[in-house]
Design a protein around this motif. Structure first.
Motif, PDB file in Angstrom:
ATOM      1  N   GLU A  20     -20.995  -0.496  -6.911  1.00 41.05           N
ATOM      2  CA  GLU A  20     -21.507  -0.774  -8.258  1.00 41.05           C
ATOM      3  C   GLU A  20     -22.279   0.428  -8.797  1.00 41.05           C
ATOM      4  N   LEU A  21     -23.062   1.054  -7.930  1.00 39.71           N
ATOM      5  CA  LEU A  21     -23.826   2.234  -8.341  1.00 39.71           C
ATOM      6  C   LEU A  21     -22.880   3.367  -8.734  1.00 39.71           C
ATOM      7  N   LEU A  22     -21.804   3.532  -7.963  1.00 35.54           N
ATOM      8  CA  LEU A  22     -20.829   4.580  -8.259  1.00 35.54           C
ATOM      9  C   LEU A  22     -20.091   4.294  -9.562  1.00 35.54           C
ATOM     10  N   ALA A  23     -19.733   3.026  -9.760  1.00 40.41           N
ATOM     11  CA  ALA A  23     -19.047   2.662 -10.998  1.00 40.41           C
ATOM     12  C   ALA A  23     -19.951   2.907 -12.205  1.00 40.41           C
ATOM     13  N   GLU A  24     -21.237   2.638 -12.038  1.00 36.12           N
ATOM     14  CA  GLU A  24     -22.183   2.915 -13.120  1.00 36.12           C
ATOM     15  C   GLU A  24     -22.266   4.416 -13.382  1.00 36.12           C
ATOM     16  N   ALA A  25     -22.242   5.204 -12.314  1.00 37.94           N
ATOM     17  CA  ALA A  25     -22.297   6.657 -12.469  1.00 37.94           C
ATOM     18  C   ALA A  25     -21.059   7.181 -13.193  1.00 37.94           C
ATOM     19  N   ILE A  26     -19.898   6.616 -12.865  1.00 31.91           N
ATOM     20  CA  ILE A  26     -18.657   7.021 -13.545  1.00 31.91           C
ATOM     21  C   ILE A  26     -18.756   6.704 -15.032  1.00 31.91           C
ATOM     22  N   ASP A  27     -19.244   5.519 -15.317  1.00 34.92           N
ATOM     23  CA  ASP A  27     -19.383   5.108 -16.716  1.00 34.92           C
ATOM     24  C   ASP A  27     -20.400   5.992 -17.440  1.00 34.92           C
ATOM     25  N   ALA A  28     -21.517   6.286 -16.761  1.00 35.01           N
ATOM     26  CA  ALA A  28     -22.549   7.117 -17.379  1.00 35.01           C
ATOM     27  C   ALA A  28     -22.062   8.545 -17.590  1.00 35.01           C
ATOM     28  N   GLY A  29     -21.107   8.975 -16.751  1.00 31.65           N
ATOM     29  CA  GLY A  29     -20.591  10.320 -16.881  1.00 31.65           C
ATOM     30  C   GLY A  29     -19.501  10.449 -17.919  1.00 31.65           C
ATOM     31  N   GLY A  30     -19.235   9.405 -18.656  1.00 31.70           N
ATOM     32  CA  GLY A  30     -18.231   9.470 -19.710  1.00 31.70           C
ATOM     33  C   GLY A  30     -16.824   9.215 -19.237  1.00 31.70           C
ATOM     34  N   ALA A  31     -16.665   8.558 -18.103  1.00 31.49           N
ATOM     35  CA  ALA A  31     -15.329   8.270 -17.605  1.00 31.49           C
ATOM     36  C   ALA A  31     -14.637   7.279 -18.528  1.00 31.49           C
ATOM     37  N   ALA A  32     -13.315   7.363 -18.545  1.00 37.16           N
ATOM     38  CA  ALA A  32     -12.544   6.477 -19.417  1.00 37.16           C
ATOM     39  C   ALA A  32     -12.668   5.039 -18.938  1.00 37.16           C
ATOM     40  N   GLY A  33     -12.899   4.159 -19.870  1.00 44.28           N
ATOM     41  CA  GLY A  33     -12.986   2.735 -19.560  1.00 44.28           C
ATOM     42  C   GLY A  33     -14.369   2.346 -19.091  1.00 44.28           C
ATOM     43  N   ALA A  34     -14.634   1.094 -19.038  1.00 41.50           N
ATOM     44  CA  ALA A  34     -15.904   0.560 -18.557  1.00 41.50           C
ATOM     45  C   ALA A  34     -15.672  -0.084 -17.204  1.00 41.50           C
ATOM     46  N   SER A  47     -15.878  -3.342  -8.801  1.00 42.43           N
ATOM     47  CA  SER A  47     -16.380  -1.979  -8.944  1.00 42.43           C
ATOM     48  C   SER A  47     -15.567  -1.011  -8.096  1.00 42.43           C
ATOM     49  N   LEU A  48     -15.242  -1.420  -6.869  1.00 45.57           N
ATOM     50  CA  LEU A  48     -14.468  -0.542  -5.995  1.00 45.57           C
ATOM     51  C   LEU A  48     -13.054  -0.359  -6.535  1.00 45.57           C
ATOM     52  N   ALA A  49     -12.465  -1.433  -7.059  1.00 42.79           N
ATOM     53  CA  ALA A  49     -11.139  -1.301  -7.668  1.00 42.79           C
ATOM     54  C   ALA A  49     -11.182  -0.326  -8.837  1.00 42.79           C
ATOM     55  N   THR A  50     -12.249  -0.378  -9.627  1.00 39.21           N
ATOM     56  CA  THR A  50     -12.406   0.537 -10.760  1.00 39.21           C
ATOM     57  C   THR A  50     -12.502   1.987 -10.288  1.00 39.21           C
ATOM     58  N   ILE A  51     -13.221   2.188  -9.180  1.00 37.43           N
ATOM     59  CA  ILE A  51     -13.330   3.541  -8.624  1.00 37.43           C
ATOM     60  C   ILE A  51     -11.955   4.042  -8.189  1.00 37.43           C
ATOM     61  N   ALA A  83     -10.922  14.306  -6.592  1.00 36.25           N
ATOM     62  CA  ALA A  83     -10.186  13.198  -7.223  1.00 36.25           C
ATOM     63  C   ALA A  83     -11.157  12.263  -7.943  1.00 36.25           C
ATOM     64  N   LEU A  84     -12.341  12.121  -7.395  1.00 34.25           N
ATOM     65  CA  LEU A  84     -13.392  11.334  -8.048  1.00 34.25           C
ATOM     66  C   LEU A  84     -14.471  12.314  -8.500  1.00 34.25           C
ATOM     67  N   ASP A  85     -14.536  12.531  -9.803  1.00 26.75           N
ATOM     68  CA  ASP A  85     -15.463  13.536 -10.339  1.00 26.75           C
ATOM     69  C   ASP A  85     -16.784  12.874 -10.728  1.00 26.75           C
ATOM     70  N   LEU A  86     -17.813  13.150  -9.925  1.00 22.32           N
ATOM     71  CA  LEU A  86     -19.140  12.610 -10.219  1.00 22.32           C
ATOM     72  C   LEU A  86     -20.090  13.693 -10.725  1.00 22.32           C
ATOM     73  N   ARG A  87     -19.548  14.865 -11.034  1.00 22.68           N
ATOM     74  CA  ARG A  87     -20.401  15.937 -11.527  1.00 22.68           C
ATOM     75  C   ARG A  87     -20.957  15.575 -12.912  1.00 22.68           C
ATOM     76  N   GLY A  88     -22.199  15.890 -13.071  1.00 17.70           N
ATOM     77  CA  GLY A  88     -22.835  15.636 -14.358  1.00 17.70           C
ATOM     78  C   GLY A  88     -23.417  14.255 -14.513  1.00 17.70           C
ATOM     79  N   THR A  89     -23.210  13.409 -13.485  1.00 19.97           N
ATOM     80  CA  THR A  89     -23.796  12.063 -13.566  1.00 19.97           C
ATOM     81  C   THR A  89     -25.218  12.118 -13.038  1.00 19.97           C
ATOM     82  N   GLU A  90     -26.149  11.680 -13.830  1.00 22.88           N
ATOM     83  CA  GLU A  90     -27.555  11.691 -13.436  1.00 22.88           C
ATOM     84  C   GLU A  90     -28.158  10.323 -13.749  1.00 22.88           C
TER      85      GLU A  90
END
Length: 723
Positions: free
Chosen positions: A692-706, A469-473, A569-576
């Protein structure tokens, strides 16, 4: 302050009223005797410290600033207020009241034995203890003395009525109660003497400023004490009070009152980084002399630590080992060492300080119980440094071959394979194979961030998800990073704390060699334990000579990700994320290195509803894995991890609605996953790494890739971790 006085009436009082010249001379003789006994006792107590070994760290550098800082700590009572408002108020009232009365007595002595004497020699004897000065003096002394009585009353109530559990233990003795009651009798006796004098002198109107003494005089009058009988009673009351006061002065260096001096000295000589860094072992040290083999091995500061203990039990009340039923009480260990040292100094029998067989001062199982969480040190109001002394005893157990068998096996695994799992070094980077991108090799190319992954994220299946998860971030944020692959070794933080100093030094040298073979700007650690030892211990290790000037920044990953989020650099806006969560402060990140906000800010950025644990930040409760606890088996009830999960589900504001227990430490992850099973919490709460929580937030926010975990779950057909 204006009062109507009778003709010829002077606004003052006669200090030795009705005592007479012989009584005055006797008083001065007894005062000189009490002060002599006091000074000899103080000298003898502090002379003992010169017989201790030199301390590993500088304790007297920048002494003026140390004294000022200690004075601020003592005067504000800030340590006493920590976690205990009642205790803080109680101690503040007692200390401020006592100091005021001491200063007042000193002022009186200066007037009588200095100012009056000098002015008499120069001509006419004069006194400044008159008029407005006397009125102000009397008002302040009565007011602060009243606080003194209230504080002592609070202490007596807590000790004998409430019978606060932490005030009682194996080392509770007569002197503990005698100390409190002596002070109370001194305070109450002072008001009795004052009341008798006011009554005997016919209630001078200006004495209303002595409002407590005036009230006592009224009470005495109300119960039938006449002015004449008060005059007769006064000398006896005065002498009783004076003899008790002088006796107390003489008693100070020989019993519990000595803490008034030793505690201040302890705060002056404190090490701000105590516990986060440990003293090393001299390279030429004889193995038979490493650790505590006898009282001659104790440093002067460790002796002072023992003498500064007031038996308040704050360390015991926050110790997770004691709470879980392990055979450790931090207060008892410190006081056991003190009692043994005093016994040997008095000619008593010598014995081993820590050893198997049941005849040593400290039982080995007691030392093995310590989690090195430093809760005891954080709670101690006089800055006793428990953990370094505990480590010295662990070193003795190591050198004498009496280390816990499970820990011995782990040490052999680390020695042979460089990790606590005993797996081959080539398997260390296997966690990267399930990612859909390559993790850069810091040995082959310059990077901005050298990521030290650590043992558990590399070898433990559950923690490998945290690493992915951290590598993905990092990939999502475009971070220039790399890892050491199989050249990484165990960080050694907990190796050192179980007493294996030699292995720790070897690991530090190997890791520093690996660091120096790479080009990077900053080290980022997954594990707070690594973060602690790289930041606070590697730079001070003799023979390593790495980062002594702090030119290389060392961060925990939460700090780096926080910077990435702040910079955009890490955009978490809009993740809820629709989760109700709580966050656990790891000991090595929070209490030991004061990082509390970065993890919380990141949790909030995901949109989760964050509910604080009742014990949070510096008051966090250890998971039970520190100090080698992760490698040992204890018969605990309840396990620290189980108690912490119960707290999350029952004592947070959200209670049973808490879905996820967020951690930022691989060891915490392991301990809480275990506690989740043994405590039957599997259906009630999920343990999730912050990454893991951050990676889920990135995914939920429409970030590229899973996320890497989603990929792994899809490949194995397992349910997603966060479902």
């Amino acid at each position: 302050m204006t009062l109507v006085l009778q003709a010829g009436e002077t606004v003052t009082r006669e200090t030795f009223w009705l005592i007479g010249p012989v009584g005055k001379a006797l008083f001065y003789f007894l005062t000189a005797l009490a002060v002599t006994v006091f000074l000899y006792g103080v000298y003898e107590r502090f002379a003992r410290y010169t017989r201790g070994t030199e301390d590993a760290f500088s304790r007297l550098d920048d002494l003026p600033n140390r004294i000022v800082s200690a004075a601020k700590t003592v005067i504000t009572n800030e340590n006493q207020f920590n976690r205990d408002l009642y205790g803080g108020l109680m101690h503040a009232f007692i200390m401020w009241g006592f100091l005021t009365l001491l200063i007042g007595t000193t002022i009186l002595a200066i007037d009588m034995d200095g100012y009056q004497l000098v002015t008499g020699l120069l001509g006419e004897t004069q006194s400044f203890f008159v008029g407005d000065f006397y009125l102000s003096y009397s008002l302040v002394m009565d007011a602060m003395g009243f606080l003194f009585v209230i504080g002592l009353g609070m202490a007596i109530y807590r000790r004998y009525v409430v019978r606060n559990e932490r005030l009682w233990g194996k080392h509770t003795s007569v002197e503990d109660g005698l100390f409190v009651w002596t002070l109370f009798l001194l305070a109450a006796g002072g008001y009795l003497v004052e009341g008798v004098r006011i009554l005997a002198t016919g209630f001078p109107e200006f004495e209303t400023v002595s409002f407590v003494g005036w009230f006592v005089a009224l009470v005495l009058q109300g119960i039938g004490v006449s002015e004449g009988f008060a005059t007769t009673l006064y000398p006896a009351a005065w002498w009783s009070h004076s003899l008790l006061a002088l006796g107390f002065v003489a008693w100070v260096p020989y019993a519990k009152p000595f803490h008034m001096l030793s505690s201040f000295a302890n705060v002056v000589t404190r090490d701000e980084k105590a516990g986060t860094r440990l003293p090393g072992v001299p390279a030429d040290a004889d193995p038979d002399e490493i650790g505590f083999t006898g009282i001659e091995d104790m440093s002067w500061r460790q002796m002072l630590d023992q003498d500064a203990c007031t038996k308040c039990g704050r360390c015991s009340s926050v110790c997770p080992a004691k709470a879980s039923g392990r055979p450790l009480d931090p207060r008892d260990v410190i006081l056991d060492l003190k009692s043994y040292r005093e016994s040997v100094n008095a000619g008593g029998e010598t014995k081993e300080i820590v050893a198997d067989g049941g005849t040593s001062v400290i039982n080995p199982r007691t030392m093995e119980s310590c989690m090195s969480c430093m809760a005891c040190m954080d709670a101690c109001p006089v800055d006793i440094e428990h953990v370094p002394q505990f480590t010295e005893m662990n070193r003795r157990l190591t050198e004498s071959g009496e280390m816990d068998e499970n820990v011995q096996e782990t040490m052999m695994d680390i020695f042979g394979q460089g990790n606590s799992f005993g797996d081959p070094e080539r398997k260390r980077p296997e966690w990267t194979e399930e990612l859909d991108f390559e993790v850069p090799d810091a040995r082959d190319e310059p990077v901005e961030y050298l990521w030290y992954v650590g043992d558990y994220p590399s070898y433990d299946e559950r923690n490998r998800r945290v690493a992915r998860s951290l590598a993905t971030i990092f990939e999502h944020a475009g971070v220039d990073y790399g890892i050491l692959y199989e050249d990484e070794q165990n960080d050694g933080n907990d190796v050192r704390r179980v007493g294996e100093e030699g292995l720790y030094e070897m690991l530090a040298e190997d890791n520093v060699d690996a660091f120096e073979s790479c080009e990077f700007d900053t080290i980022v650690c997954t594990d707070p334990h690594s973060y602690n030892t790289f930041s606070n211990e590697y730079p001070e290790l003799d023979g390593v000579e790495w980062n002594q000037d702090g030119e290389i920044d060392v961060h925990h990953y939460t700090q780096v990700v926080q910077e990435l989020a702040d910079s955009g650099a890490l955009d978490l806006r809009g993740t809820e994320l629709d989760h109700t969560v709580t966050y656990h402060d790891p000991c090595h990140l929070g209490r030991m290195n004061d990082e509390y906000e970065a993890p919380r800010n990141l949790v909030r950025r995901t949109g989760c509803d964050l509910n604080e644990m009742p014990r949070n930040r510096a008051n966090s409760f250890c998971c039970g894995g520190g100090g080698g606890g992760l490698w040992m088996d204890f018969d605990e009830e309840p396990k620290p991890s189980e108690e912490r999960l119960r707290e999350a589900l029952e004592d947070t504001d959200a209670g049973a609605a808490v879905e996820k227990f967020v951690v930022a430490c691989p060891m915490c992850m392991t301990m809480y996953e275990d506690g989740r099973k043994t405590g039957s919490f599997e259906d009630e709460i999920e343990i999730v790494g912050l990454s893991e929580l951050l990676a889920e937030a990135i995914d939920a926010g429409g970030a590229a890739g899973a996320t890497a975990d989603a990929d792994a779950d899809a490949e194995t057909g397992a349910a997603p971790a966060d479902d």
